[in-house]
Design a protein around this motif. Structure first.
Motif, PDB file in Angstrom:
ATOM      1  N   VAL A   1      -2.643   3.508  -4.388  1.00  0.00           N
ATOM      2  CA  VAL A   1      -2.726   4.489  -5.487  1.00  0.00           C
ATOM      3  C   VAL A   1      -3.994   5.339  -5.360  1.00  0.00           C
ATOM      4  O   VAL A   1      -3.968   6.556  -5.598  1.00  0.00           O
ATOM      5  CB  VAL A   1      -2.706   3.770  -6.860  1.00  0.00           C
ATOM      6  CG1 VAL A   1      -3.027   4.744  -7.984  1.00  0.00           C
ATOM      7  CG2 VAL A   1      -1.354   3.106  -7.102  1.00  0.00           C
ATOM      8  N   ALA A   2      -5.072   4.688  -4.950  1.00  0.00           N
ATOM      9  CA  ALA A   2      -6.440   5.207  -4.958  1.00  0.00           C
ATOM     10  C   ALA A   2      -6.613   6.718  -5.000  1.00  0.00           C
ATOM     11  O   ALA A   2      -6.483   7.392  -4.003  1.00  0.00           O
ATOM     12  CB  ALA A   2      -7.204   4.639  -3.761  1.00  0.00           C
TER      13      ALA A   2
ATOM     14  N   GLU B   1       0.838  -1.197   0.000  1.00  0.00           N
ATOM     15  CA  GLU B   1       0.000   0.000   0.000  1.00  0.00           C
ATOM     16  C   GLU B   1       0.880   1.257   0.000  1.00  0.00           C
ATOM     17  O   GLU B   1       0.614   2.208  -0.740  1.00  0.00           O
ATOM     18  CB  GLU B   1      -0.929  -0.011   1.223  1.00  0.00           C
ATOM     19  CG  GLU B   1      -2.026   1.018   1.110  1.00  0.00           C
ATOM     20  CD  GLU B   1      -3.122   0.853   2.157  1.00  0.00           C
ATOM     21  OE1 GLU B   1      -3.692   1.876   2.547  1.00  0.00           O
ATOM     22  OE2 GLU B   1      -3.398  -0.302   2.573  1.00  0.00           O
TER      23      GLU B   1
ATOM     24  N   ASN C   1      -3.538   5.835 -13.373  1.00  0.00           N
ATOM     25  CA  ASN C   1      -4.459   4.819 -13.889  1.00  0.00           C
ATOM     26  C   ASN C   1      -3.929   3.427 -13.521  1.00  0.00           C
ATOM     27  O   ASN C   1      -2.753   3.153 -13.727  1.00  0.00           O
ATOM     28  CB  ASN C   1      -4.556   4.982 -15.414  1.00  0.00           C
ATOM     29  CG  ASN C   1      -5.641   4.105 -15.984  1.00  0.00           C
ATOM     30  OD1 ASN C   1      -6.671   3.903 -15.358  1.00  0.00           O
ATOM     31  ND2 ASN C   1      -5.406   3.575 -17.175  1.00  0.00           N
ATOM     32  N   VAL C   2      -4.770   2.570 -12.951  1.00  0.00           N
ATOM     33  CA  VAL C   2      -4.343   1.216 -12.582  1.00  0.00           C
ATOM     34  C   VAL C   2      -5.004   0.213 -13.512  1.00  0.00           C
ATOM     35  O   VAL C   2      -6.227   0.217 -13.668  1.00  0.00           O
ATOM     36  CB  VAL C   2      -4.718   0.883 -11.115  1.00  0.00           C
ATOM     37  CG1 VAL C   2      -4.242  -0.532 -10.756  1.00  0.00           C
ATOM     38  CG2 VAL C   2      -4.120   1.902 -10.164  1.00  0.00           C
TER      39      VAL C   2
ATOM     40  N   VAL D   1      -2.785  -6.919  -6.203  1.00  0.00           N
ATOM     41  CA  VAL D   1      -3.708  -5.955  -6.828  1.00  0.00           C
ATOM     42  C   VAL D   1      -4.402  -5.078  -5.786  1.00  0.00           C
ATOM     43  O   VAL D   1      -4.414  -3.849  -5.887  1.00  0.00           O
ATOM     44  CB  VAL D   1      -4.775  -6.677  -7.693  1.00  0.00           C
ATOM     45  CG1 VAL D   1      -5.889  -5.710  -8.091  1.00  0.00           C
ATOM     46  CG2 VAL D   1      -4.130  -7.257  -8.937  1.00  0.00           C
TER      47      VAL D   1
ATOM     48  N   SER E   1      -4.838  -4.106 -14.886  1.00  0.00           N
ATOM     49  CA  SER E   1      -4.334  -5.458 -14.609  1.00  0.00           C
ATOM     50  C   SER E   1      -4.115  -6.183 -15.923  1.00  0.00           C
ATOM     51  O   SER E   1      -4.971  -6.137 -16.805  1.00  0.00           O
ATOM     52  CB  SER E   1      -5.341  -6.238 -13.762  1.00  0.00           C
ATOM     53  OG  SER E   1      -5.553  -5.576 -12.541  1.00  0.00           O
TER      54      SER E   1
ATOM     55  N   SER F   1      -3.526  -1.129  -5.391  1.00  0.00           N
ATOM     56  CA  SER F   1      -4.614  -0.252  -5.851  1.00  0.00           C
ATOM     57  C   SER F   1      -5.079   0.662  -4.726  1.00  0.00           C
ATOM     58  O   SER F   1      -5.392   1.832  -4.943  1.00  0.00           O
ATOM     59  CB  SER F   1      -5.797  -1.078  -6.350  1.00  0.00           C
ATOM     60  OG  SER F   1      -5.375  -1.939  -7.385  1.00  0.00           O
ATOM     61  N   ARG F   2      -5.131   0.112  -3.509  1.00  0.00           N
ATOM     62  CA  ARG F   2      -5.545   0.914  -2.359  1.00  0.00           C
ATOM     63  C   ARG F   2      -4.551   2.062  -2.122  1.00  0.00           C
ATOM     64  O   ARG F   2      -4.933   3.181  -1.800  1.00  0.00           O
ATOM     65  CB  ARG F   2      -5.635   0.026  -1.118  1.00  0.00           C
ATOM     66  CG  ARG F   2      -6.507   0.604  -0.015  1.00  0.00           C
ATOM     67  CD  ARG F   2      -6.456  -0.223   1.256  1.00  0.00           C
ATOM     68  NE  ARG F   2      -6.859  -1.599   1.031  1.00  0.00           N
ATOM     69  CZ  ARG F   2      -6.172  -2.650   1.467  1.00  0.00           C
ATOM     70  NH1 ARG F   2      -5.050  -2.505   2.120  1.00  0.00           N
ATOM     71  NH2 ARG F   2      -6.612  -3.870   1.241  1.00  0.00           N
TER      72      ARG F   2
ATOM     73  N   GLY G   1       2.343   1.674  -3.346  1.00  0.00           N
ATOM     74  CA  GLY G   1       1.290   2.176  -4.233  1.00  0.00           C
ATOM     75  C   GLY G   1       1.180   3.692  -4.144  1.00  0.00           C
ATOM     76  O   GLY G   1       1.053   4.379  -5.167  1.00  0.00           O
TER      77      GLY G   1
ATOM     78  N   SER H   1       1.922   6.373  -7.143  1.00  0.00           N
ATOM     79  CA  SER H   1       0.924   7.363  -7.558  1.00  0.00           C
ATOM     80  C   SER H   1       1.527   8.756  -7.715  1.00  0.00           C
ATOM     81  O   SER H   1       1.040   9.568  -8.484  1.00  0.00           O
ATOM     82  CB  SER H   1      -0.235   7.392  -6.559  1.00  0.00           C
ATOM     83  OG  SER H   1       0.149   8.045  -5.362  1.00  0.00           O
TER      84      SER H   1
END
Length: 300
Positions: free
Chosen positions: A249-250, A221, A256-257, A242, A259, A246-247, A224, A228
């Motif tokens: 970057v959120a 996290e 943009n995320v 994932v 997969s 993703s959390r 991430g 970002s």
């Protein structure tokens, strides 16, 4: 005959480094870092510390421990050692024997000053990423111990092969950090990505990091979040990381995320970027079909 024999010691559990030391009987031991890289193997940073200190505790009284004093887990038990201890680092408060100063880093390499005792020495190297200075510093101290002239070491530093490989793939710049991955190395690679002009699209392709144990989600996290700040797009190529990536970057900086779990899909994605002004960081292992395509371009 052999004058200097260098052994890299790795361990999967406590006691293994002590066992290797019984065989090798080292005279000089280097402790570069104790971090989250092996949490799943040892369970805690204290256990990692215990395992790595087996090397330093095995050194004879006339031996030499070379320790990164910027890292609190590395320096914490230095007083308990029966051998000579010398240190290196960036932190003046710790009064290291080799103080690193004035690091300048760009896409063609690094420059820095090493203050050893009351002398200052300037170095430049083609290695990319300022974190590499902390790998060079202990070598300077060991070289001095082995009576290697500073001029000789300066030439060696100036001709080191780059650790991060950077090459062209069509119009793309590829930063290849696919050999290995730990939190410090990942951050260092992101620093390199951040040195590219913002008008180029910045993409990070990663499966995440392994062997981080119960801390894995929290560390991913945080990474991430750092992705970002630097990247326009994050491409995650395995399912495990994932959610935490993703959390992290959120919604912070509009990264943009996406997969791409299928290696063929990933290959198509990269091929579509080939003729665009993009910088792509490959972090940790990448599927073979992708590396074949990119490396083939690199050699052509």
């Amino acid at each position: 005959g052999v004058e200097v024999f260098i052994v890299e010691m790795g361990a999967y559990q406590t006691g293994e480094i002590a066992l290797i030391c019984q065989m090798v009987k080292p005279k000089i031991g280097v402790l570069t870092a104790i971090n989250e890289q092996h949490l799943s193997l040892f369970g805690s940073l204290k256990k990692t510390q215990q395992a790595k200190y087996e090397l330093l505790k095995s050194l004879p009284t006339d031996g030499l421990a070379v320790i990164n004093f910027d890292n609190e887990y590395c320096r914490e038990m230095a007083d308990e050692l029966k051998c000579n201890v010398i240190s290196y680092g960036l932190n003046t408060d710790e009064h290291p024997n080799c103080l690193i100063r004035e690091i300048k880093s760009n896409l063609s390499g690094i420059n820095f000053t090493a203050q050893i005792g009351n002398q200052e020495f300037n170095f430049s190297s083609p290695i990319i990423g300022e974190h590499n200075v902390m790998n060079i510093a202990p070598c300077l101290l060991i070289g001095q111990k082995l009576d290697v002239p500073m001029e000789t070491m300066s030439i060696a530093v100036a001709t080191l092969p780059p650790s991060l490989k950077i090459f062209k793939y069509g119009e793309c710049d590829i930063i290849d950090d696919s050999y290995n991955s730990n939190p410090d190395g990942f951050r260092a690679a992101l620093e390199t990505l951040n040195k590219y002009p913002t008008e180029k699209k910045r993409v990070v392709v990663t499966r995440g990091m392994l062997e981080l144990g119960t801390e894995s989600d929290a560390i991913h996290e945080r990474i991430g979040e750092e992705i970002s700040i630097v990247a326009d797009e994050l491409v995650i190529i395995t399912k495990d990381s994932v959610v935490p990536l993703s959390r992290g970057v959120a919604g912070r900086y509009k990264t943009n995320v996406v997969s791409k779990f299928d290696p063929v899909e990933l290959l198509n994605y990269l091929q579509a970027l080939k003729d665009t002004p993009t910088v792509i960081l490959l972090e940790n292992r990448i599927p073979e079909n992708v590396m074949r395509e990119i490396k083939y371009e690199d050699l052509s």
